[in-house]
Motif scaffolding. Structure first.
Motif, mmCIF file in Angstrom:
data_model
loop_
_atom_site.group_PDB
_atom_site.id
_atom_site.type_symbol
_atom_site.label_atom_id
_atom_site.label_comp_id
_atom_site.label_asym_id
_atom_site.label_seq_id
_atom_site.Cartn_x
_atom_site.Cartn_y
_atom_site.Cartn_z
ATOM 1 N N ARG A 78 0.851 -1.298 -0.280
ATOM 2 C CA ARG A 78 -0.265 -0.049 -0.047
ATOM 3 C C ARG A 78 0.542 1.591 0.093
ATOM 4 O O ARG A 78 0.615 2.225 -0.742
ATOM 5 C CB ARG A 78 -0.694 0.253 1.156
ATOM 6 N N LEU A 79 2.092 1.222 0.936
ATOM 7 C CA LEU A 79 2.768 2.433 0.473
ATOM 8 C C LEU A 79 3.101 2.219 -0.812
ATOM 9 O O LEU A 79 3.666 3.693 -1.180
ATOM 10 C CB LEU A 79 4.203 2.240 1.739
ATOM 11 N N TYR A 80 3.822 1.343 -1.219
ATOM 12 C CA TYR A 80 4.506 1.497 -2.641
ATOM 13 C C TYR A 80 3.009 2.358 -3.860
ATOM 14 O O TYR A 80 3.480 2.742 -4.717
ATOM 15 C CB TYR A 80 5.096 0.370 -2.817
ATOM 16 N N ALA A 81 2.224 1.594 -3.589
ATOM 17 C CA ALA A 81 0.666 2.279 -4.009
ATOM 18 C C ALA A 81 0.295 3.714 -4.020
ATOM 19 O O ALA A 81 0.214 4.213 -4.990
ATOM 20 C CB ALA A 81 -0.477 0.876 -3.941
ATOM 21 N N ALA A 82 0.473 4.081 -2.795
ATOM 22 C CA ALA A 82 0.959 5.534 -2.361
ATOM 23 C C ALA A 82 1.781 6.546 -2.851
ATOM 24 O O ALA A 82 1.204 7.467 -3.392
ATOM 25 C CB ALA A 82 0.092 5.481 -1.102
ATOM 26 N N LEU A 83 2.725 5.962 -3.290
ATOM 27 C CA LEU A 83 4.009 5.677 -3.723
ATOM 28 C C LEU A 83 3.659 6.689 -5.432
ATOM 29 O O LEU A 83 3.455 7.622 -6.419
ATOM 30 C CB LEU A 83 5.432 6.065 -4.275
ATOM 31 N N PRO A 110 7.427 -13.298 -1.406
ATOM 32 C CA PRO A 110 7.530 -12.897 -2.255
ATOM 33 C C PRO A 110 6.074 -11.441 -2.009
ATOM 34 O O PRO A 110 5.126 -11.880 -1.851
ATOM 35 C CB PRO A 110 7.489 -13.359 -3.642
ATOM 36 N N LEU A 111 6.205 -10.711 -2.441
ATOM 37 C CA LEU A 111 4.920 -9.508 -2.428
ATOM 38 C C LEU A 111 4.910 -9.301 -3.920
ATOM 39 O O LEU A 111 3.781 -8.118 -3.915
ATOM 40 C CB LEU A 111 4.969 -8.158 -1.442
ATOM 41 N N GLY A 112 5.324 -9.162 -4.873
ATOM 42 C CA GLY A 112 4.955 -8.342 -6.317
ATOM 43 C C GLY A 112 4.354 -7.446 -6.605
ATOM 44 O O GLY A 112 3.523 -7.083 -7.124
ATOM 45 N N ILE A 113 5.398 -6.471 -5.546
ATOM 46 C CA ILE A 113 4.841 -5.221 -5.986
ATOM 47 C C ILE A 113 5.774 -4.424 -6.576
ATOM 48 O O ILE A 113 4.979 -3.652 -7.018
ATOM 49 C CB ILE A 113 6.176 -4.405 -4.057
ATOM 50 N N LEU A 114 6.521 -4.727 -7.603
ATOM 51 C CA LEU A 114 6.860 -3.643 -8.960
ATOM 52 C C LEU A 114 5.894 -4.270 -9.647
ATOM 53 O O LEU A 114 5.686 -2.895 -10.694
ATOM 54 C CB LEU A 114 8.444 -4.430 -9.317
ATOM 55 N N PRO A 115 5.931 -5.118 -10.430
ATOM 56 C CA PRO A 115 4.116 -5.602 -11.350
ATOM 57 C C PRO A 115 3.143 -5.026 -10.855
ATOM 58 O O PRO A 115 2.555 -4.021 -11.902
ATOM 59 C CB PRO A 115 4.498 -6.898 -11.662
ATOM 60 N N ALA A 116 2.926 -4.560 -9.938
ATOM 61 C CA ALA A 116 1.274 -4.180 -9.224
ATOM 62 C C ALA A 116 1.788 -2.331 -9.494
ATOM 63 O O ALA A 116 0.997 -2.322 -9.829
ATOM 64 C CB ALA A 116 1.245 -4.571 -7.710
ATOM 65 N N ARG A 209 5.740 -4.223 -20.115
ATOM 66 C CA ARG A 209 6.439 -5.535 -19.763
ATOM 67 C C ARG A 209 7.063 -6.054 -18.183
ATOM 68 O O ARG A 209 5.965 -7.455 -17.555
ATOM 69 C CB ARG A 209 7.958 -5.800 -20.395
ATOM 70 N N LEU A 210 6.484 -5.337 -16.988
ATOM 71 C CA LEU A 210 6.459 -5.415 -16.275
ATOM 72 C C LEU A 210 4.955 -5.911 -15.314
ATOM 73 O O LEU A 210 4.481 -6.699 -14.386
ATOM 74 C CB LEU A 210 7.095 -4.932 -14.470
#
Length: 213
Positions: A78-83, A110-116, A209-210
């Protein structure tokens, strides 16, 4: 939206995500971009987020690889999503925006943050740039800067967090541009970024691609 409103709406600004290990030169490059590239570049990133979140959530998106704080990990997506939503909002208002991050997926799971995050930039002119520097250069910069996990003395092993950053941050390694910041000064690296923005290569960009992963 009326035709008048559409005409007044600014063109979307460019988004540049600088990804690399700590001391790989991300902040210096972001500042050089602000100084030398056309456009109004807004600089957001790990340091901004660190200053914004309460101490109990730190280091937040700066969490090192290796699963050091599983208790903080559920909040990271959620922090990454907000950023990334903030990056997108600046772009849609016509600002160019650069962010300096250390993306990795070496958490306790694994959290899969970068593709999200990539999917949150759909339809925007976004570029992912990998900053690399040999371990020797990283260690020298750590000696100069001080702080936790200092470079070891000769003959001593490299602390695990430093070694893990070098590998984990560049997986899966899909980039629009890679720069060796041990060979390029920030000003020269900024010019390389400028050339990429002026003439993007044909085909899907890294974030496109990601987003499919």
């Amino acid at each position: 939206m009326s035709s008048t409103e559409a005409a007044r709406r600014p063109a979307c600004g460019r988004i540049v995500v600088l990804n690399g290990a700590p001391r790989s030169g991300k902040t210096s490059l972001a500042r050089a971009m602000q100084q030398s590239l056309d456009g109004i570049w807004i600089h957001l990133g790990t340091d901004v987020m660190m200053a914004a979140i309460p101490e109990r959530l730190r280091p937040g998106i700066g969490l090192r690889p290796g699963g050091e704080r599983p208790d903080l990990e559920p909040r990271l997506p959620r922090l990454y999503a907000a950023l990334y939503d903030t990056l997108a909002a600046h772009s849609r208002q016509g600002f160019d925006v650069v962010t300096d991050l250390g993306h990795h997926d070496h958490y306790s799971r694994p959290l899969g943050i970068l593709p999200a995050c990539a999917r949150r930039l759909a339809g925007l002119p976004a570029f992912l740039i990998g900053l690399r520097a040999p371990l020797a250069a990283i260690l020298e910069r750590r000696r100069a800067a001080g702080g936790p996990y200092l470079a070891p003395a000769d003959g001593e092993p490299v602390p695990a967090p430093i070694a893990l950053w070098q590998e984990a941050v560049h997986q899966p390694g899909l980039y629009d541009l890679e720069l060796d910041t041990a060979r390029l000064a920030p000003e020269a690296a900024a010019q390389a970024v400028g050339r990429l923005l002026a003439a993007p290569p044909a085909g899907p960009r890294a974030f496109e691609r990601l987003a499919q992963l």
